[in-house]
Every structure is written in structure tokens, then in C-alpha cells.
Design a protein around this motif. Sequence first.
Motif, PDB file in Angstrom:
ATOM      1  N   GLN A 134      -6.797   0.293  12.670  1.00 16.76           N
ATOM      2  CA  GLN A 134      -5.537   1.080  12.808  1.00 16.76           C
ATOM      3  C   GLN A 134      -4.514   0.682  11.791  1.00 16.76           C
ATOM      4  OE1 GLN A 134      -4.357   0.044  16.883  1.00 16.76           O
ATOM      5  NE2 GLN A 134      -6.208  -0.739  17.270  1.00 16.76           N
ATOM      6  N   LEU A 135      -4.904  -0.116  10.705  1.00 23.36           N
ATOM      7  CA  LEU A 135      -4.061  -0.239   9.818  1.00 23.36           C
ATOM      8  C   LEU A 135      -4.749   0.486   8.536  1.00 23.36           C
ATOM      9  CD1 LEU A 135      -3.518  -3.990   9.976  1.00 23.36           C
ATOM     10  CD2 LEU A 135      -2.250  -2.297  10.915  1.00 23.36           C
ATOM     11  N   PHE A 136      -3.479   0.720   7.508  1.00 23.95           N
ATOM     12  CA  PHE A 136      -3.781   1.652   6.609  1.00 23.95           C
ATOM     13  C   PHE A 136      -3.407   0.891   5.254  1.00 23.95           C
ATOM     14  CE2 PHE A 136      -3.437   4.147  10.437  1.00 23.95           C
ATOM     15  CZ  PHE A 136      -4.399   5.081  10.440  1.00 23.95           C
ATOM     16  N   PHE A 137      -4.256   1.412   3.973  1.00 23.40           N
ATOM     17  CA  PHE A 137      -3.739   0.926   2.621  1.00 23.40           C
ATOM     18  C   PHE A 137      -3.710   2.196   1.860  1.00 23.40           C
ATOM     19  CE2 PHE A 137      -8.375   0.451   2.035  1.00 23.40           C
ATOM     20  CZ  PHE A 137      -8.508   0.786   0.574  1.00 23.40           C
ATOM     21  N   ALA A 138      -2.760   2.444   0.841  1.00 21.85           N
ATOM     22  CA  ALA A 138      -2.842   3.565   0.189  1.00 21.85           C
ATOM     23  C   ALA A 138      -3.296   3.017  -1.305  1.00 21.85           C
ATOM     24  CB  ALA A 138      -1.354   4.016  -0.097  1.00 21.85           C
ATOM     25  N   ASN A 179       7.298   3.948   4.248  1.00 20.37           N
ATOM     26  CA  ASN A 179       6.656   3.266   5.626  1.00 20.37           C
ATOM     27  C   ASN A 179       5.814   4.477   6.132  1.00 20.37           C
ATOM     28  OD1 ASN A 179       6.005   1.242   7.400  1.00 20.37           O
ATOM     29  ND2 ASN A 179       7.844   1.625   8.720  1.00 20.37           N
ATOM     30  N   GLN A 180       5.331   5.223   5.300  1.00 20.26           N
ATOM     31  CA  GLN A 180       4.332   6.311   5.507  1.00 20.26           C
ATOM     32  C   GLN A 180       2.974   5.496   5.770  1.00 20.26           C
ATOM     33  OE1 GLN A 180       6.299   7.700   3.210  1.00 20.26           O
ATOM     34  NE2 GLN A 180       7.747   8.320   4.862  1.00 20.26           N
ATOM     35  N   VAL A 181       2.682   4.656   5.021  1.00 19.48           N
ATOM     36  CA  VAL A 181       1.529   3.993   4.874  1.00 19.48           C
ATOM     37  C   VAL A 181       1.941   2.324   4.706  1.00 19.48           C
ATOM     38  CG1 VAL A 181      -0.767   3.337   3.605  1.00 19.48           C
ATOM     39  CG2 VAL A 181       0.114   5.679   3.764  1.00 19.48           C
ATOM     40  N   GLY A 182       1.181   1.458   5.533  1.00 16.13           N
ATOM     41  CA  GLY A 182       1.824   0.172   5.821  1.00 16.13           C
ATOM     42  C   GLY A 182       1.577  -0.845   4.519  1.00 16.13           C
ATOM     43  N   ALA A 183       0.464  -0.640   3.557  1.00 14.73           N
ATOM     44  CA  ALA A 183       0.176  -1.470   2.564  1.00 14.73           C
ATOM     45  C   ALA A 183      -0.340  -0.528   1.292  1.00 14.73           C
ATOM     46  CB  ALA A 183      -0.901  -2.501   3.100  1.00 14.73           C
ATOM     47  N   MET A 184      -0.503  -1.246   0.210  1.00 15.91           N
ATOM     48  CA  MET A 184      -1.161  -0.821  -1.006  1.00 15.91           C
ATOM     49  C   MET A 184      -1.734  -1.865  -1.787  1.00 15.91           C
ATOM     50  SD  MET A 184       1.447   1.124  -3.586  1.00 15.91           S
ATOM     51  CE  MET A 184       0.068   1.152  -4.741  1.00 15.91           C
TER      52      MET A 184
END
Length: 302
Positions: A134-138, A179-184
Motif C-alpha cells: 500500500q506504500l509507494f516509492f518513486a 505528494n503523488q508518491v510518498g517516498a523515493m
Amino acid sequence: MRPLTRRVFVGRFCSGLAGVGTMLPIGTARATYPDRPVRIVVPFVVENRAGAAGRIGTAVVAKSDPDGHVLLMTTESSLVIAPHIGVPLNYEPLKDFAPISLLTRNTVILVVHPSVPANTLNDYIALARGKPGQLFFASSGVGGPNHLAGEIFNRIAGVDIVHVPFPGTGGAIQAVVGNQVGAMWGFMAGLIPHIRSGAVRALAVGGKERSPALPDVPTVAESGLPGYEATSWIGLLAPASTPVVEIVWEAVKYALQDAAVRDILLRDGSEIVGSRPEDFREVIANDYAKYGKMADLLMSAK
């Protein structure tokens, strides 16, 4: 390297080429180099040929005339990672290029949007374990060093954070800032301004040691994942059989000794290397073998 850094480096590099040229014996074939503008293709953000984690711009240089007037500035992505992810390449990384110099090593850093409820890496791991998938990274693209940093983190931390590729670092950064993706996972040089402005929060750096540029940010290893390391490099190459590699190397050495270039690179968290051509060739060969042993991870992360 950021645009300002590239402009300063290229300016000093060109001055170096001019200076080296005046020291060559008159009558030699190399004495006429360069006799027209030198193009430096940068396949990830000077002439930009971005896309496909650097593979598009890399192919442009591979097919160029080997006369020293077209050079490639790239990361390891297109040379030693791409061959192991099952994508078609219209160049041979170990045969089609003449290494000139490994310019810098660059620390990979994990950042999150301030809305993510994690102030430390351990907080983030706990959050991810509670929300698998459910979490995302770019990242800047499939098969790039930043993508790989995130996948290795997933494996070591035992989490399932979904990768979201973008066609370049700029798009990935803007997605996290917006804040379209939570992390990178990204290069420190491009993220430091956003970290210092508060637009993103730095959780950990991927190097073996803390970065002098961000001394308060712990490493991933000291945050509880021993053995984790994620760094990248930027190097300069020419098409294979280019006869003026030593001349270009002298210009690179001149540029990297310049105070303005060094100041910008160090301030952005880069480690200045400036290796000789034969040493850079050895780095490429060793990293090619290293990533070959990680083929299963690379293929599963496509």
C-alpha cells in the motif's frame, strides 16, 4: 550532476581541452583535436537524451564516430545494470565504449513527503510492514540505481513497497514533493534543496558512512539494516577506439581540480574521484559482474 554543476564542469573541461591541445606536438593527428564543438550526451536529465534509465542516450554515443567529439556522461545504470534486466540493448556495454574517467560517487538517500507518518527509518519500516503493497516509492526509471536501491531495501527490510518509475529524476522528485508518491530513493545532489526547504524529509542515506553534506541523517545500516549499501557513480566515456582518450582525461583532471567545480560537487554530497581510464574500466568490469550475480532481483523488479 545538477545543471549548474554541469555548466561549471563543462566550462572547465573545455578550458582543459584547449590547454592540453597547445601542448601536443605539431604535425601529430591529435594536435587538431578538438576541431569542432564537443558534445557531451547526458542520458538522464551539455545535450540531454533522457529516457529508459539512460539507455537511449548511451546508444547515441555508442553509434557515434570515435573521434572524441561525442562523449557520454552517465551512471552505472545503462552500462552495468541494464544488461541484466532483460531489456533489448542496441549497444554492448563492455565493448562499445572507451572509459575516460569515473568522475564522482554519489550517495543514494531515502526521502518521504512530510505527510508520511515516519520520522525515522524504523518508523517507515514499521509503517510498511503494517501496510504491505500500500506504500509507494518513486525512482528515475526501471533498472536505474535508485530503483535498485529501493528493491534491495524491500528485500532486506522484509517489506513490500511498490515501485513507481518516472522518466527521469526530475519527475520523481516533483511527484514526492507534490505528494503523488510518498517516498523515493534518489541522489543526494538533486534532493538536498528540497530536504533543506522542508519539502521532503530525509530518513537515511545508503552509503557506508554519513554524508558530510547531511551529517544528521543516519545511514540505513546504522538504523538497523546492517550490510545495506546503495551508492551510484557518474562517469565519462567515449565510443570504443577513440584515439584521444588521454587528452580528454587530462581535461577532466583539470576540470575536477577547479575550486568552483569541487565546491559545488562536495556541497551536493558527491565524492570526487577522477580516476584514470584504466581504473574506470576495472570499476565497470567489476560492477558488471556484481550486478550479474543479482540478476534474479533485477529481473523480478522490472
